[in-house]
Design a protein around this motif. Structure first.
Motif, short mmCIF file in Angstrom:
data_model
loop_
_atom_site.label_atom_id
_atom_site.label_comp_id
_atom_site.label_asym_id
_atom_site.label_seq_id
_atom_site.Cartn_x
_atom_site.Cartn_y
_atom_site.Cartn_z
N ASP A 84 -107.12 66.93 35.37
CA ASP A 84 -106.65 67.47 34.09
C ASP A 84 -105.18 67.21 33.79
OD1 ASP A 84 -108.77 68.94 32.65
OD2 ASP A 84 -109.00 69.90 34.60
N SER A 85 -104.47 66.69 34.75
CA SER A 85 -103.03 66.55 34.54
C SER A 85 -102.70 65.17 33.99
CB SER A 85 -102.33 66.77 35.89
OG SER A 85 -100.96 66.65 35.71
N THR A 86 -102.35 65.12 32.71
CA THR A 86 -102.01 63.83 32.12
C THR A 86 -100.55 63.51 32.41
OG1 THR A 86 -101.20 64.71 30.04
CG2 THR A 86 -103.56 64.32 30.20
N PRO A 87 -100.19 62.25 32.47
CA PRO A 87 -98.77 61.90 32.68
C PRO A 87 -97.87 62.52 31.61
CG PRO A 87 -100.18 59.96 32.88
CD PRO A 87 -101.05 61.08 32.40
N LEU A 88 -98.33 62.49 30.35
CA LEU A 88 -97.50 63.03 29.26
C LEU A 88 -97.34 64.55 29.40
CD1 LEU A 88 -96.04 61.84 26.83
CD2 LEU A 88 -97.97 62.52 25.42
N ALA A 89 -98.43 65.22 29.81
CA ALA A 89 -98.36 66.68 29.99
C ALA A 89 -97.38 67.03 31.11
CB ALA A 89 -99.75 67.24 30.32
N ARG A 123 -104.21 75.47 31.84
CA ARG A 123 -103.36 74.83 30.83
C ARG A 123 -103.33 75.65 29.55
NH1 ARG A 123 -105.53 69.55 30.47
NH2 ARG A 123 -106.73 70.20 28.68
#
Lengths: 154, 297
Positions: A84-89, A123
């Motif tokens: 679930d962890s996007t680079p942008l997030a 999140r």
């Protein structure tokens, strides 16, 4: 479904939502004219029908998450199905500083959320906390967030 | 009798559209439409009947088109009997959150694959939903259609030339897909030469005609069996039913039976790659060529 205050002939406005753990749903509406309040009490079947549509009675306070309906509804989801962890997030979180602190009680409760859906739920909670300037999650704060966010069954 | 305003009288007063349930449903629809706009063509592989080889055909067609350099996705909309993840070799793979949705794993031949099997923990787990037990008939269909909607709209498919949708058995499942994707570029109806399968497919054909699906092609699967020794073809079914193709639908392909097809797809190795010269592989490749021509891919 709408509620009309008959004496005022005004559409009643959504006020608050409660999602107890027994599958039922309580939604409070108030008349913007006279201030009278009423509560819609939905039984588990009615609640489930609405939930199955992937909608929230009273509206959404955070945008619908990808695959939210499936992830929130599937029993026996594979814990490692999602990263679930996007680079942008991650960049975004770093730029906004540390997120809220989780009290031991809140962490324990979060741990009870199935891992299949935990990343998405966490999140949503963190975004909500940032919007409300909350620095610590306790079980009480989670209750408030859950009610406002309509995180049925999560 | 006093007049009390109706729902439609007051609908406009409800405030922001996202507050209302119809507003939220509309937002879901718009999200789906935006996603479909990035997909060149949706091709549904259906039958109405189970066990006719839809999923194996979907996997092999997808790989055939991928081998031509096309960007291809495959959605297994058979939530209760998923098989595409296994056939395309992505069992155990993960979805990664992207800025534009969940990025699906890439399977054999570079095919982007989405299947319920990727989300379930146990390999033999039946599909179960959280909700009141004993009355799930009242809401299960709604949640499963909503799930297929999400698998279409919330997956970051990227720019695809074609997205194949493997449709579960039951003519109602074709109708549900058409509710979500009202104008697929093509519908392939798969049958075997058995009388029973043809009768069910005839129902699906009628449904698709009524829904004005633009291109409908018939695929006759398991028509013959080729002797591995002499190559002689033997019909697998004796049928007195008239050929569907000769009556009201054009047959786009006849695919002979080959036991290696089931074995290779079960192992996650697409048959068209493993045995490209087999008669069944050649028939599927020819079907892929026909589909490219029909869809201008």
């Amino acid at each position: 479904m709408k509620f009309l205050c008959v004496p005022c002939d005004r559409v009643m406005a959504f006020a608050e939502r409660h999602v107890p753990d027994d599958g039922t749903l309580t939604v409070v509406f108030g008349c913007p004219g006279c201030g009278r309040e009423m509560a819609l009490l939905a039984n588990p079947y009615e609640s489930q029908l609405v939930r199955s549509l992937g909608v929230k009675v009273g509206g959404r306070t955070v945008p619908e998450q990808p695959m939210e309906l499936m992830r929130g509804s599937l029993e026996g989801g594979r814990p490692e199905a999602f990263n679930d962890s996007t680079p942008l997030a991650r960049e975004d979180a770093a730029s906004r500083g540390p997120g809220p602190v989780w009290s031991p009680g809140a962490l324990e409760r979060l741990e009870r959320v199935p891992s299949f859906v935990r990343g998405m739920v966490k999140r949503i909670y963190v975004d909500w906390a940032r919007q409300h300037g909350i620095s610590e999650f306790t079980p009480e704060v989670m209750d408030r967030a859950r009610s406002e966010l309509g995180l049925e069954g999560m | 009798m006093r007049r009390i305003r109706t729902y439609k009288d007051v609908a406009a007063e409800a405030g922001a559209a996202v507050v209302t349930i119809p507003g939220q449903v509309m937002a879901q629809r718009e999200r789906l439409a935006r996603r479909l706009a990035d997909i060149g063509a949706v091709a549904a592989i259906a039958s109405g009947k189970g066990g006719v080889g839809k999923s194996a055909l979907t996997a092999n067609l997808a790989v055939s088109l991928g081998a031509h350099g096309l960007r291809v996705g495959a959605l297994d909309s058979d939530l209760n009997g998923p098989s595409l993840a296994r056939m395309l070799g992505v069992v155990g793979a993960r979805f990664t959150a992207g800025e534009n949705g969940m990025i699906p794993p890439m399977g054999s031949g570079g095919i982007r694959v989405v299947s319920m099997e990727l989300f379930q923990d146990g390999a033999d787990d039946p599909l179960r939903w959280r909700g009141p037990k004993g009355e799930s008939w009242a809401w299960r269909g709604v949640i499963e259609t909503g799930t297929i909607r999400e698998l279409l709209s919330d997956v970051a498919w990227g720019k695809l030339d074609v997205l194949f949708v493997d449709v579960a058995p039951g003519t109602d499942r074709i109708a549900r897909l058409l509710d979500l994707v009202p104008d697929p570029a093509a519908l392939l109806l798969v049958t075997t030469p058995s009388a029973m399968a043809r009768r069910v497919v005839a129902r699906s054909l009628r449904l698709a005609r009524e829904a004005r699906v633009r291109r409908i092609g018939l695929v006759e699967n398991m028509t013959t069996w080729a002797c591995p020794g002499c190559g002689a073809l033997t019909e697998l079914y004796e049928s007195s039913e008239p050929q569907l193709a000769s009556r009201e639908i054009e047959c786009w392909a006849e695919v002979p039976f080959d036991p290696r097809l089931a074995r290779s797809t079960d192992e996650g190795t697409p048959f068209v790659l493993a045995y490209p010269d087999a008669p069944a592989a050649r028939a599927i490749t020819a079907l892929a060529t026909r589909l490219r021509r029909e869809l201008h891919l």
